[in-house]
Scaffold this motif. Structure first.
Motif, PDB file in Angstrom:
ATOM      1  N   THR A 229      36.667  53.151  50.621  1.00 24.44           N
ATOM      2  CA  THR A 229      37.004  51.687  50.220  1.00 24.44           C
ATOM      3  C   THR A 229      35.722  50.935  49.601  1.00 24.44           C
ATOM      4  OG1 THR A 229      36.574  51.278  52.537  1.00 24.44           O
ATOM      5  CG2 THR A 229      38.581  51.786  52.184  1.00 24.44           C
ATOM      6  N   VAL A 230      35.435  51.571  48.496  1.00 24.04           N
ATOM      7  CA  VAL A 230      34.139  50.895  47.956  1.00 24.04           C
ATOM      8  C   VAL A 230      34.540  50.965  46.409  1.00 24.04           C
ATOM      9  CG1 VAL A 230      31.511  50.855  47.621  1.00 24.04           C
ATOM     10  CG2 VAL A 230      32.575  51.395  49.511  1.00 24.04           C
ATOM     11  N   THR A 298      47.188  57.169  45.450  1.00 24.27           N
ATOM     12  CA  THR A 298      48.484  56.945  45.745  1.00 24.27           C
ATOM     13  C   THR A 298      48.645  55.446  46.173  1.00 24.27           C
ATOM     14  OG1 THR A 298      48.239  57.821  47.890  1.00 24.27           O
ATOM     15  CG2 THR A 298      49.095  59.297  46.151  1.00 24.27           C
ATOM     16  N   GLU A 299      49.862  54.991  46.675  1.00 28.36           N
ATOM     17  CA  GLU A 299      50.054  53.636  46.911  1.00 28.36           C
ATOM     18  C   GLU A 299      49.473  53.397  48.240  1.00 28.36           C
ATOM     19  OE1 GLU A 299      53.978  52.435  47.136  1.00 28.36           O
ATOM     20  OE2 GLU A 299      54.480  52.841  44.972  1.00 28.36           O
ATOM     21  N   ASP A 300      48.947  54.390  49.160  1.00 33.07           N
ATOM     22  CA  ASP A 300      48.377  53.943  50.340  1.00 33.07           C
ATOM     23  C   ASP A 300      46.959  54.155  50.199  1.00 33.07           C
ATOM     24  OD1 ASP A 300      48.247  56.765  49.795  1.00 33.07           O
ATOM     25  OD2 ASP A 300      48.671  57.313  51.757  1.00 33.07           O
ATOM     26  N   CYS A 301      46.206  54.379  48.987  1.00 31.99           N
ATOM     27  CA  CYS A 301      44.873  54.293  48.977  1.00 31.99           C
ATOM     28  C   CYS A 301      44.339  52.908  48.511  1.00 31.99           C
ATOM     29  CB  CYS A 301      44.579  55.036  47.652  1.00 31.99           C
ATOM     30  SG  CYS A 301      44.867  56.816  47.897  1.00 31.99           S
ATOM     31  N   TYR A 302      43.205  52.905  48.923  1.00 39.04           N
ATOM     32  CA  TYR A 302      42.392  51.323  48.912  1.00 39.04           C
ATOM     33  C   TYR A 302      42.374  50.954  47.222  1.00 39.04           C
ATOM     34  CZ  TYR A 302      38.896  47.663  48.892  1.00 39.04           C
ATOM     35  OH  TYR A 302      38.187  46.630  48.907  1.00 39.04           O
ATOM     36  N   LEU A 303      42.284  51.844  46.447  1.00 37.90           N
ATOM     37  CA  LEU A 303      41.994  51.779  44.835  1.00 37.90           C
ATOM     38  C   LEU A 303      43.270  51.411  44.301  1.00 37.90           C
ATOM     39  CD1 LEU A 303      39.097  54.266  44.144  1.00 37.90           C
ATOM     40  CD2 LEU A 303      39.149  51.861  44.648  1.00 37.90           C
ATOM     41  N   PRO A 305      46.283  49.198  42.943  1.00 37.34           N
ATOM     42  CA  PRO A 305      46.177  47.907  42.470  1.00 37.34           C
ATOM     43  C   PRO A 305      46.888  46.973  43.438  1.00 37.34           C
ATOM     44  CG  PRO A 305      47.584  49.327  40.891  1.00 37.34           C
ATOM     45  CD  PRO A 305      46.686  50.080  41.918  1.00 37.34           C
ATOM     46  N   ASN A 306      48.137  47.351  43.974  1.00 34.31           N
ATOM     47  CA  ASN A 306      48.859  46.651  45.118  1.00 34.31           C
ATOM     48  C   ASN A 306      47.811  46.187  45.962  1.00 34.31           C
ATOM     49  OD1 ASN A 306      51.168  46.722  43.464  1.00 34.31           O
ATOM     50  ND2 ASN A 306      51.963  48.321  44.699  1.00 34.31           N
ATOM     51  N   ILE A 307      47.040  47.251  46.810  1.00 35.94           N
ATOM     52  CA  ILE A 307      46.139  46.818  47.670  1.00 35.94           C
ATOM     53  C   ILE A 307      45.004  46.005  47.378  1.00 35.94           C
ATOM     54  CG2 ILE A 307      44.611  47.702  49.544  1.00 35.94           C
ATOM     55  CD1 ILE A 307      46.427  50.252  49.643  1.00 35.94           C
ATOM     56  N   LEU A 308      44.572  46.393  46.193  1.00 37.90           N
ATOM     57  CA  LEU A 308      43.101  45.468  45.607  1.00 37.90           C
ATOM     58  C   LEU A 308      43.515  43.938  45.145  1.00 37.90           C
ATOM     59  CD1 LEU A 308      41.418  48.002  43.387  1.00 37.90           C
ATOM     60  CD2 LEU A 308      40.661  47.090  45.677  1.00 37.90           C
ATOM     61  N   CYS A 309      44.925  43.843  44.646  1.00 38.87           N
ATOM     62  CA  CYS A 309      45.388  42.577  44.337  1.00 38.87           C
ATOM     63  C   CYS A 309      45.327  41.556  45.661  1.00 38.87           C
ATOM     64  CB  CYS A 309      46.649  42.788  43.884  1.00 38.87           C
ATOM     65  SG  CYS A 309      46.584  43.064  42.016  1.00 38.87           S
ATOM     66  N   MET A 310      45.899  42.236  46.878  1.00 42.02           N
ATOM     67  CA  MET A 310      45.975  41.578  47.960  1.00 42.02           C
ATOM     68  C   MET A 310      44.746  41.081  48.247  1.00 42.02           C
ATOM     69  SD  MET A 310      47.491  42.957  51.716  1.00 42.02           S
ATOM     70  CE  MET A 310      49.056  43.779  50.772  1.00 42.02           C
ATOM     71  N   LYS A 311      43.461  41.777  48.180  1.00 46.78           N
ATOM     72  CA  LYS A 311      42.445  41.692  48.767  1.00 46.78           C
ATOM     73  C   LYS A 311      41.773  40.689  48.004  1.00 46.78           C
ATOM     74  CE  LYS A 311      37.774  42.912  48.600  1.00 46.78           C
ATOM     75  NZ  LYS A 311      36.618  42.584  47.481  1.00 46.78           N
ATOM     76  N   TYR A 312      41.863  40.658  46.634  1.00 42.05           N
ATOM     77  CA  TYR A 312      41.310  39.605  45.732  1.00 42.05           C
ATOM     78  C   TYR A 312      42.008  38.209  45.834  1.00 42.05           C
ATOM     79  CZ  TYR A 312      38.046  43.120  43.948  1.00 42.05           C
ATOM     80  OH  TYR A 312      37.248  44.200  43.711  1.00 42.05           O
ATOM     81  N   LEU A 313      43.157  38.372  46.211  1.00 46.51           N
ATOM     82  CA  LEU A 313      43.809  37.210  46.560  1.00 46.51           C
ATOM     83  C   LEU A 313      43.375  36.340  47.740  1.00 46.51           C
ATOM     84  CD1 LEU A 313      47.593  38.130  45.572  1.00 46.51           C
ATOM     85  CD2 LEU A 313      46.302  36.572  44.367  1.00 46.51           C
ATOM     86  N   TYR A 355      39.276  50.028  38.554  1.00 46.77           N
ATOM     87  CA  TYR A 355      40.170  49.579  39.440  1.00 46.77           C
ATOM     88  C   TYR A 355      40.240  48.092  39.873  1.00 46.77           C
ATOM     89  CZ  TYR A 355      40.803  54.492  39.950  1.00 46.77           C
ATOM     90  OH  TYR A 355      40.970  55.872  39.595  1.00 46.77           O
ATOM     91  N   ASP A 356      38.960  47.667  40.043  1.00 47.51           N
ATOM     92  CA  ASP A 356      38.598  46.366  40.440  1.00 47.51           C
ATOM     93  C   ASP A 356      39.053  45.208  39.362  1.00 47.51           C
ATOM     94  OD1 ASP A 356      36.786  47.248  39.412  1.00 47.51           O
ATOM     95  OD2 ASP A 356      35.200  47.029  40.806  1.00 47.51           O
ATOM     96  N   VAL A 357      38.651  45.507  38.191  1.00 45.87           N
ATOM     97  CA  VAL A 357      38.685  44.722  37.166  1.00 45.87           C
ATOM     98  C   VAL A 357      40.198  44.836  36.754  1.00 45.87           C
ATOM     99  CG1 VAL A 357      38.198  44.323  34.453  1.00 45.87           C
ATOM    100  CG2 VAL A 357      36.475  45.310  36.076  1.00 45.87           C
ATOM    101  N   GLN A 358      41.065  45.939  36.866  1.00 43.15           N
ATOM    102  CA  GLN A 358      42.378  46.010  36.441  1.00 43.15           C
ATOM    103  C   GLN A 358      43.193  44.927  37.442  1.00 43.15           C
ATOM    104  OE1 GLN A 358      44.927  49.507  35.723  1.00 43.15           O
ATOM    105  NE2 GLN A 358      45.245  49.017  38.036  1.00 43.15           N
ATOM    106  N   ALA A 359      42.965  45.114  39.090  1.00 34.79           N
ATOM    107  CA  ALA A 359      43.657  44.359  39.770  1.00 34.79           C
ATOM    108  C   ALA A 359      43.260  42.834  39.562  1.00 34.79           C
ATOM    109  CB  ALA A 359      43.031  44.660  41.268  1.00 34.79           C
ATOM    110  N   VAL A 360      42.106  42.527  39.366  1.00 39.28           N
ATOM    111  CA  VAL A 360      41.719  40.999  38.974  1.00 39.28           C
ATOM    112  C   VAL A 360      42.434  40.564  37.683  1.00 39.28           C
ATOM    113  CG1 VAL A 360      39.939  39.580  37.951  1.00 39.28           C
ATOM    114  CG2 VAL A 360      39.586  40.785  40.198  1.00 39.28           C
ATOM    115  N   ALA A 361      42.694  41.615  36.491  1.00 40.60           N
ATOM    116  CA  ALA A 361      43.480  41.008  35.516  1.00 40.60           C
ATOM    117  C   ALA A 361      44.893  40.892  35.673  1.00 40.60           C
ATOM    118  CB  ALA A 361      43.188  42.041  34.337  1.00 40.60           C
ATOM    119  N   VAL A 362      45.493  41.668  36.588  1.00 38.43           N
ATOM    120  CA  VAL A 362      46.915  41.389  36.902  1.00 38.43           C
ATOM    121  C   VAL A 362      46.959  39.951  37.833  1.00 38.43           C
ATOM    122  CG1 VAL A 362      48.640  42.124  38.824  1.00 38.43           C
ATOM    123  CG2 VAL A 362      47.441  43.870  37.284  1.00 38.43           C
ATOM    124  N   ILE A 363      46.102  39.442  38.553  1.00 33.96           N
ATOM    125  CA  ILE A 363      46.094  38.223  39.212  1.00 33.96           C
ATOM    126  C   ILE A 363      46.070  37.218  38.153  1.00 33.96           C
ATOM    127  CG2 ILE A 363      44.986  36.540  40.624  1.00 33.96           C
ATOM    128  CD1 ILE A 363      44.184  39.080  42.242  1.00 33.96           C
TER     129      ILE A 363
END
Length: 590
Positions: A229-230, A298-303, A305-313, A355-363
């Protein structure tokens, strides 16, 4: 202090620095030159033993002889220095909560594979051509008990293929155990390490030389393999905050590992690591090591985008209801697919997801879908939300973009100021002084002591308050609490004023959208698109700058990722723009 004339009669050698014969004695009993203040390792022989009961002194203290041997240091190679840095970084990650398997298994085997691929160890003809003797089980390990165990003798992981160059079990040796200096083998005059000069000049095609920034690439590869989770931005932020050794990491070397001359250019770092650079080095290292496909994301991994988007929101204080929209964008663009997310270095087009940049881009894309971010619609929707909240104080408040902007602007400005002050106050000089040769050692240490004393005196004059200790590491840079009057928390606010019912589903009241990039650069260009702030609305600039600071990346880097998400989301729109030659200054609305 002993009389100078008396010292000259007892010690008549010339000073190695100024050739003068003028000696005095320090408080420790060592001779020093009164002309240039050069301190020698020679000490005054004790003659009167009457004051020391039950002791017979026959010669100069033997402990000083042993210390003189340690002054030369151990024989060590450059790769041993990098091994020590990797060990310290792995220990730091373990302290931050990463599982011990990262150091004991993954990083160990990656480093072992690198030594083999770079022909430094685990091969028939190592580059350094040093005869390595295996340490016997009954040998004392007191000198290295707390030092790296990365190169212990257990087999490589399953991804070591049969085609790689390896030794039979009978020839397998523990590479580069740090041994004490012998009379026949001494360090290079131009470097503390035995191969410092050779290593700095080595330019072999197809070989990726290890550097201090590449140690972070190693760490991130290990984190990615373990699906920890880093993220990469978290890793670099922990480095910046001092939780992971990087700047002046060599000062954690054992005292007997002397470092000077060419070693300074290899291990001394005078700049912070950047996301883009470490990202490229990570892919480069994975290709060089010929690593297989990484474990699936997979969807249950921290990396994911669904989980990372929730984190950055949560990080940027946006409504929780936006998570449903980010999940829809992830599904429509396909960026949440396992094959898209999983890193495969041996693939034809080897690249990993940011992963982190992509999640932020989705937001950012979702914010554009909701508010358009054209310096007009977002303020109009804010007026509507403000009126509703005033008239319906008992109901769930509607999200007010203007109020959110004011809260975030103040918070991000304060955080930026803290960050800039911390960088300005950072001490680049290491506690362990670096010098160009062993001759300059005494001068370097004296200068360092003088600098430390001056810094203490200056800090006492300027600021009498005690310095704030290192803050605890956290995945979040902002904390938002319900009921805080000064800093409103928007997590529970509703998007009802922005969405409308359409049948059994909700859709955005805003039906317009403008593309961040009208035309992408050609494939042979270094960048996908360009970012000129003056071409975009102030709201869009604020959003991009906010997330770019959060991840410590360039705004152009994030804008490029936003454009790639849009390209996947609006395939038909981009197909139309290819046929049109005209461009709009702030993007075309659809």
């Amino acid at each position: 202090m002993v009389n100078v004339c008396k010292c000259q009669k007892e010690f008549k050698e010339r000073c190695t620095q100024c050739a003068a014969v003028s000696w005095g004695l320090t408080d420790e009993g060592k001779y020093y030159c009164t002309s240039c203040h050069n301190v020698t390792e020679r000490s005054k022989e004790v003659i009167n033993t009457g004051a020391i009961p039950n002791t017979k002194i026959q010669a100069i203290n033997r402990g000083l002889k042993r210390k003189r041997k340690l002054e030369r240091g151990w024989d060590w190679y450059v790769c041993e220095g990098f091994q020590h840095i990797l060990y310290q970084q792995a220990e730091a990650l373990k302290t931050l909560g990463v599982g011990p398997e990262l150091k004991n298994e993954v990083l160990h085997n990656f480093w072992k594979r690198y030594l083999q691929k770079s022909k430094q160890a685990y091969c028939k003809n190592p580059v350094c051509r040093r005869k390595v003797t295996v340490l016997e089980d009954n040998q004392s390990h007191s000198d290295w008990e707390s030092e790296p165990e990365l190169l212990s003798d257990f087999s490589c992981p399953s991804f070591v293929e049969s085609g790689t160059e390896s030794q039979p079990d009978g020839l397998a040796q523990k590479p580069f155990p740090i041994s004490k200096a012998s009379q026949s083998e001494t360090a290079s005059i131009c470097s503390g390490s035995l191969d410092g000069v050779e290593y700095s000049l080595r330019k072999e095609k197809g070989i990726v030389k290890m550097t201090v920034p590449r140690t972070l690439a190693f760490c991130y590869l290990s984190l990615l393999w373990q699906r920890e989770t880093v993220t990469l931005s978290d890793l670099l932020r922990f480095v910046e905050e001092g939780h992971i050794p990087y700047i002046n990491a060599f000062q954690h070397f054992p005292e007997e590992m002397k470092l000077y001359g060419r070693d300074k250019g290899i291990f001394a770092i005078e700049s912070w690591p950047t996301y883009e650079d470490i990202y490229k080095k990570m892919i480069e290292m994975a290709k060089f090591l010929d690593l297989p496909r990484f474990p699936e994301i997979t969807e249950d991994c921290y990396l994911h985008p669904n989980i990372l988007c929730m984190k950055y929101l949560m990080e940027v204080n946006l409504p929780d209801e936006m998570n449903d929209l980010t999940c829809q964008v992830v599904k429509m663009t396909g960026v949440g697919e396992v094959d898209f997310l999983t890193f495969d270095p041996i693939a034809k087009m080897a690249k990993t997801v940011k992963y982190d940049v992509q999640a932020v881009a989705v937001i950012v894309v979702v914010l554009k879908l909701l508010f358009l971010l054209d310096d007009n619609l977002e303020w109009s929707l804010s007026n509507t939300a403000e009126k509703y909240n005033e008239n319906n104080k008992e109901d769930k408040p509607w999200f007010d973009f203007r109020k959110w902007y004011q809260v975030m602007k103040k918070s991000i400005d304060e955080k930026k100021q803290e960050w800039e002050e911390a960088r300005a106050k950072y001490l680049w000089k290491s506690e362990k002084p670096l010098y160009h040769s062993s001759i300059d050692r005494a001068v370097a240490f004296k200068r360092r002591e003088m600098v430390v004393d001056l810094q203490k005196q200056f800090s006492t004059l300027v600021d009498s308050t005690p310095t704030v200790g290192r803050k605890k590491p956290s995945s979040f840079q902002f904390n938002w609490a319900e009921g805080d009057v000064a800093r409103t928390c928007f997590h529970g606010h509703s998007l009802q004023g922005i969405l409308k019912n359409k049948g059994q589903s909700l859709t955005t009241k805003n039906s317009l959208y403008w593309l961040s990039t009208q035309k992408f650069c050609r494939s042979y260009c270094k960048h996908v698109t360009t970012y000129e702030e003056s071409n975009f609305s102030l709201s869009y600039q604020f959003i991009i700058n906010l997330f770019a600071f959060l991840l410590r990346i360039k705004t152009s880097f994030l804008h490029e990722e936003v454009s790639l998400i849009e390209k996947r989301l609006f395939k038909t729109k981009y197909g139309k723009t290819k046929k049109k030659s005209s461009r709009s200054r702030k993007g075309r609305k659809y």
